[in-house]
Design a protein around this motif. Structure first.
Motif, short mmCIF file in Angstrom:
data_model
loop_
_atom_site.label_atom_id
_atom_site.label_comp_id
_atom_site.label_asym_id
_atom_site.label_seq_id
_atom_site.Cartn_x
_atom_site.Cartn_y
_atom_site.Cartn_z
N LYS A 64 0.90 -1.15 0.10
CA LYS A 64 -0.05 0.05 0.21
C LYS A 64 0.82 1.30 -0.21
O LYS A 64 0.51 2.35 -0.68
CB LYS A 64 -0.92 0.12 1.09
N ALA A 65 2.06 0.99 0.95
CA ALA A 65 2.80 2.40 0.69
C ALA A 65 3.40 2.62 -0.61
O ALA A 65 3.43 3.78 -1.17
CB ALA A 65 4.04 2.00 1.84
N ILE A 66 3.74 1.49 -1.14
CA ILE A 66 4.23 1.73 -2.82
C ILE A 66 3.24 2.57 -3.65
O ILE A 66 3.50 3.17 -4.41
CB ILE A 66 4.82 0.46 -3.22
N GLN A 67 2.11 1.85 -3.43
CA GLN A 67 0.75 2.05 -4.26
C GLN A 67 0.45 3.64 -4.23
O GLN A 67 0.52 4.41 -4.98
CB GLN A 67 -0.42 1.36 -4.04
N GLY A 68 0.54 3.98 -2.48
CA GLY A 68 -0.12 5.36 -2.42
C GLY A 68 1.22 6.27 -1.99
O GLY A 68 0.89 7.58 -1.55
N ALA A 69 2.20 5.82 -1.85
CA ALA A 69 3.20 6.38 -1.10
C ALA A 69 3.00 6.99 0.22
O ALA A 69 3.27 8.13 0.41
CB ALA A 69 3.70 7.57 -1.93
N GLY A 70 2.15 6.42 1.15
CA GLY A 70 1.83 6.53 2.36
C GLY A 70 2.59 5.94 3.32
O GLY A 70 3.52 4.90 2.57
N SER A 71 2.13 5.42 4.48
CA SER A 71 3.00 4.73 5.58
C SER A 71 2.36 3.31 5.48
O SER A 71 2.65 2.60 6.37
CB SER A 71 3.16 5.29 6.70
N GLY A 72 1.25 3.10 4.67
CA GLY A 72 0.75 1.68 4.86
C GLY A 72 -0.30 1.57 5.79
O GLY A 72 -1.25 0.58 5.76
N GLY A 73 -0.82 2.68 6.55
CA GLY A 73 -1.89 2.64 7.44
C GLY A 73 -1.94 1.81 8.61
O GLY A 73 -0.97 0.74 8.57
N ALA A 74 -2.95 1.90 9.34
CA ALA A 74 -3.10 1.10 10.56
C ALA A 74 -3.57 -0.36 10.11
O ALA A 74 -3.99 -0.75 9.35
CB ALA A 74 -3.82 1.65 11.72
#
Ligand code: FES
Ligand code: FES
Lengths: 821, 165
Positions: free
Chosen positions: A787-797
């Motif tokens: 998810k981080a790679i997809q959204g460049a976020g931290s992957g969420g809780a």
């Protein structure tokens, strides 16, 4: 009396002695608490609340009482004051809000799994069957579950208290006079320097020792005997006595063989207190052994913090300030040292670096979840994670190698002893040397080159290299320091040495081993110091009638505090033996020298061994008038300072950018733990610690659903790593002997756990940083990484319950949220 | 109650048991074979591993009645005539245990693994022991112990005396 005797040839300290403990463990002749069976023994089963927060309206025990072979069913009301209380030994502030903690509450439950009734039956199976028949009516109350939300007091975990905020603890270097003003440092860095702001999540973990907790209480005889799978027999005895009114001298606590602890058995548990009360009431021995599910749900958890960090540096990457703001989840009660765990990290965020200004703030918060307390490292892994992630972020900001940036900021070997911005005096260390060695072992430069090649080629599987250094304060602890921190007890340790008539030596220690190999390591220390054969030393521990004084095992303290007490006791034995030797040899005490277990008269071949002296003291036919006929001695040692092991850990991981799968390719670490008593045992401690730390980075998390039920409540859901998930490690050591104890040793029990978590996460982030990612929340599961790679976020809780993978609509929390990053 | 007779660690035993009684309960509670332990309730940990007619099983996952007529070997029956089994010896030699709680199961599983594959690679060892959890050792020395037991080279090293300040 012997004439010349060869002194012991090989030194025991430093030898890879195979463990004394092992013979019984590998043949199945172990005495676990659950193995104990006594005549007429009854078995307990606990009735536990399924709700996180509820009023107990009524408890109907009729059907359960009627069941076959059920002796009694008891509630908190039945036991009344006899059940005592679970204590908090460390109120971190004078005004700490501490909810009363009854082993079995009578009116309200505060977490799912709390005991509301106990069934006593002739067999464990019958007790468990009957527990199903206890009919409890609850009135559900709103539960405080999310840590950040609980901190706003939106829902109260304990309505009577009026707040969830338990205590606020602060250290400020300007106020303490140990450094500058951190806010000023940050302000000035905003103008032309570098400011890094991040928020990190320390997920909730479960210690998950392999032996489930078990307790047997035998009320027959003059003393009530308690066997418990505990790390802390001495503290447990104190707590039982202090809260039930039974005199301490009428209680004997025995920790027989104990199957792991990692902090998780550093507790006075409700189940122990209930078993104690039931045994007294019924007058028969009772046993309670938890199931694994009960263990995961109700034995205390660890970590569970949000960390807001602000690091200031000048434009050249020299750090100028660090500000830490923590929220720490205590769970439903303030456990025995629960509130203090984050404070143990308060002095460690600055780590090995020369921060001129530092501030630490911590708010502890009550919620309706399992209570938290020490888990391997306790406070220090959290701190190390925070700072080591931040140092990597600083390096990324500067576009430099992370080791280079660390080197620029760490304390140089020539600067020891070094007083840190947190006010601790580090005695010794050499960060450069340990780092060099770790880099060699990993093949750092080659891997960096490979990483570049693969990145340039746009490989699907990317390589990441993670760096973590660490130091920690070990050897809890100087009693005066603990006093200043408002801790309820001291940090000394006790040891005694008994010289038996046959020349054998019994060593009694107040430390209480549960897998650490004390019997072996302590025998080595005594064998060397006293000059007796390793096999002649018997180490006794974990029984308050044998070891009447002690503060038990946690905080990497057994060797550095307990071992030092042993050294002092042995020295006293030699001192006591000297006049007897002089008397028997008809020599002057000043002319005697003690070598290899024998007093010799200098310049002659006359001498007498310690074994002969023990025999002579036992017979007591001939000894000096001003001496008592005994060589036995005891010592209580209170450390003057902590000790500060350190190390550099490097980890190479491969991340599949299409699936998010992380696999560790190589792990190398070089720890400096001072002098080593037994290299084999040390390596084992490091390996085990590494896997626990890596597991936090990649796999483990205690997850609650929206109603406060633990969904990771079995080993199918709580991901303990297996052989197939892990790898063999490259482990080495540099040696800067500690200057704070005679043996020159430093703690090792927690080292591996502390450094490995950030090393792994730094590696994962390093592998995908070029994709615009600067954080992935732990555990870095394939889903989060993907998810981080997809959204460049931290992957969420982690989603609140067992949700299908890759669900779109999960309640995401960004771990950099609110941090302005 | 059902009558069962079986051989446990070389001794013939017979008992009336409840049909729901697990083999591990039978071993521990009836026979006092407390060397075999229980670490979980979901068949994950392998602490209870024994040999049933020569094959390793998780004894928490077998009913006592299923063992009727079988031969069971536990950790207590592994050493012969006071001589440790080579795998037991290897666990001590390589420091493959700390608290020792997982050890009986780990050793029984390793023995079975080596019986099937006398010369396993590190990967085969790791896959073969996957059903046995250990919280103390990080598995490094357990793998080494199994390699040691089959006489293979010990793979990755534990250097300790490297650099000195
Ligand atoms: S007790 Fe049998 S697998 Fe855990
Ligand atoms: S040695 Fe403790 S669980 Fe394996």
């Amino acid at each position: 009396m012997t004439a010349v005797q060869e002194p012991t040839v090989e030194r025991e300290i430093g030898r890879e002695r195979r463990r004394k403990e092992d013979q019984r463990l590998i043949t199945g002749r172990t005495r676990w608490t659950d193995n104990i069976n006594l005549p007429g023994m009854l078995h307990l089963a606990m009735v536990r609340s399924p709700f996180a927060h509820a009023k107990i309206v009524s408890i109907d025990t009729t059907a359960a009482k009627d069941a076959t072979n059920v002796v009694d069913v008891l509630t908190g009301a039945d036991l009344g004051e006899s059940q005592g209380a679970c204590i908090n030994a460390w109120a971190i502030t004078e005004d700490q809000v501490t909810p009363p903690h009854l082993p079995m509450p009578t009116d309200r439950v505060a977490f799912a799994g709390e005991v509301v009734a106990v069934v006593v039956a002739r067999s464990a199976a019958e007790a468990r069957d009957a527990a199903e028949l206890v009919d409890v009516e609850y009135e559900e109350l709103p539960a405080a579950l999310d840590l950040k939300e609980a901190a706003t007091d939106a829902v109260l975990a304990h309505p009577d208290l009026g707040t969830n905020k338990s205590a606020f603890w602060k250290f400020d270097s300007a106020e303490a006079g140990t450094g500058g003003d951190v806010d000023a440092a940050i302000a000035s860095a905003r103008d032309g320097g570098i400011v890094i702001e991040r928020e990190y999540r320390q997920q909730r973990l479960i210690p998950a020792f392999m032996e489930p907790r078990s307790v047997v209480v035998d009320p027959t005889g003059e003393q009530i005997t308690v066997w418990s799978a505990t790390q802390i027999p001495h503290i447990l005895r104190f707590a039982i006595a202090a809260t039930t009114g039974v005199p301490e001298s009428k209680i004997r606590v025995i920790a027989p063989d104990v199957g792991g602890g990692f902090g998780g058995k550093l507790q006075q548990t409700p189940e122990e207190m209930i078993a104690f009360a039931v045994a007294r009431r019924i007058g028969k021995p009772v046993k309670f052994t938890e199931t694994r599910s009960e263990s995961l749900m109700t034995a205390h958890h660890g970590r569970d913090q949000w960390q807001k960090l602000t690091l200031a540096a000048d434009k050249d990457g020299k750090v100028t300030g660090l500000k830490v703001e923590l929220l720490a989840d205590l769970g439903a009660y303030v456990a025995i040292i629960g509130g203090g765990v984050p404070v143990l990290g308060a002095f460690m965020f600055n780590s090995i670096y020369k921060f001129p200004a530092y501030q630490f703030n911590c708010q502890t918060v009550l919620t309706n979840k399992t209570w938290t307390d020490a888990y391997r490292g306790a406070g220090r892994p959290e701190a190390t994670y925070g700072i080591e992630r931040m140092m990597d972020e600083l390096a990324a900001e500067l576009g430099e190698d992370p080791i280079e940036v660390r080197r620029r900021n760490w304390i140089d070997a020539s600067e020891f002893p070094f007083t840190t911005v947190a006010g601790l005096e580090y005695d010794s260390g050499d960060y450069e040397k340990a780092t060099q060695r770790a880099m060699e072992m990993l093949g750092y430069d080659e891997l960096r080159a490979e990483q570049k090649r693969r990145r340039d080629a746009g490989d699907r599987v990317q390589l990441g290299i993670g760096v973590s250094t660490f130091t920690e304060m070990c050897g809890l602890a100087p009693s005066r320091v603990l006093g200043q921190l408002n801790y309820g007890a001291g940090g000394w340790e006790h040891a005694s040495v008994r010289m038996l008539a046959t020349g054998k030596v019994e060593v009694v220690t107040g430390a209480s081993a549960h897998g650490q190999g004390h019997e072996t390591a302590f025998s080595q220390i005594v064998a060397d110091r006293l000059g007796v054969p390793f096999d002649d030393v018997e180490v006794l521990h974990g029984d308050t009638q044998i070891s009447h004084k002690g503060l038990d095992t946690y905080g990497s303290r057994s060797l550095v505090v307990g071992g030092e007490a042993l050294v002092k006791a042995v020295d006293k034995v030699i001192e006591k033996a000297k006049p007897l030797a002089a008397h028997l040899l008809e020599a002057n005490a000043e002319d005697l020298e003690y070598v290899g277990g024998r007093f010799g008269v200098r310049g002659t071949d006359q001498g007498v061994t310690i074994q002969e002296l023990a025999g002579a003291a036992f017979a007591a036919h001939n000894y000096p008038e001003d001496m008592e006929p005994s060589l036995d001695a005891e010592a209580t040692y209170d450390p003057v300072n902590f000790n500060y092991p350190h190390g550099t850990h490097l980890c190479a991981v491969e991340v599949d950018t299409e699936t998010g799968q992380v696999s560790i390719r190589k792990y190398a670490c070089c720890d400096d733990i001072g002098n080593i008593i037994n290299p084999l045992i040390v390596a084992g401690q490091v390996h085990g610690g590494l896997v626990q730390g890596i597991a936090q980075a990649l796999w483990e998390e205690a997850v609650y659903d929206d109603s406060g039920t633990l969904v990771s409540g079995s080993f199918t859901d709580y991901l303990l790593p297996t052989t197939a998930d892990t790898l063999s490690f490259e482990v080495d050591h540099t040696t800067s002997p500690s200057l704070t104890n005679t043996l020159g040793t430093k703690g090792v029990g927690e080292a591996g756990t502390i450094a490995s978590t950030p090393a792994v996460v730094n590696a994962v982030v390093d592998a995908v940083r070029h994709l615009g990612i600067n954080d992935i929340q732990m555990p870095c599961t394939p889903q989060r990484v993907w998810k981080a790679i997809q959204g460049a976020g931290s992957g969420g809780a982690t989603p609140g319950a067992a949700m299908p993978h890759f669900s779109e609509d999960q309640p995401g929390q960004d771990s950099t949220e609110g941090a302005g990053a | 109650m059902t009558r069962i007779s079986l051989t446990v660690d070389g001794a013939k035993v017979a008992d009336d048991v409840e049909p729901r009684m697990l083999l591990v309960q039978y071993l521990r509670e009836r026979l006092g074979k407390t060397g075999t332990v229980v670490g979980c309730d979901t068949s994950n940990c392998g602490a209870c591993t024994v040999h049933l007619d020569g094959t390793s099983v998780k004894s928490c996952n077998v009913l006592a009645v299923q063992a009727d007529g079988c031969e069971v070997t536990t950790i207590e029956g592994l050493a012969q005539d006071g001589e440790l089994h080579p795998v037991q010896e290897a666990f001590r030699e390589c420091h493959g245990l700390q608290c020792g709680f997982c050890t009986p199961g780990m050793i029984m599983q390793s023995v079975a693994l080596l019986k099937d594959n006398p010369n396993p690679s590190e990967e085969e060892i790791r896959l073969g022991l996957e059903g046995n959890l250990c919280r103390c050792t990080g598995y490094h020395n357990i793998v080494k112990a199994v390699q040691h037991a089959c006489g293979a080279s010990t793979g990755s090293t534990n250097q300790t005396a490297g650099v000195t300040a």
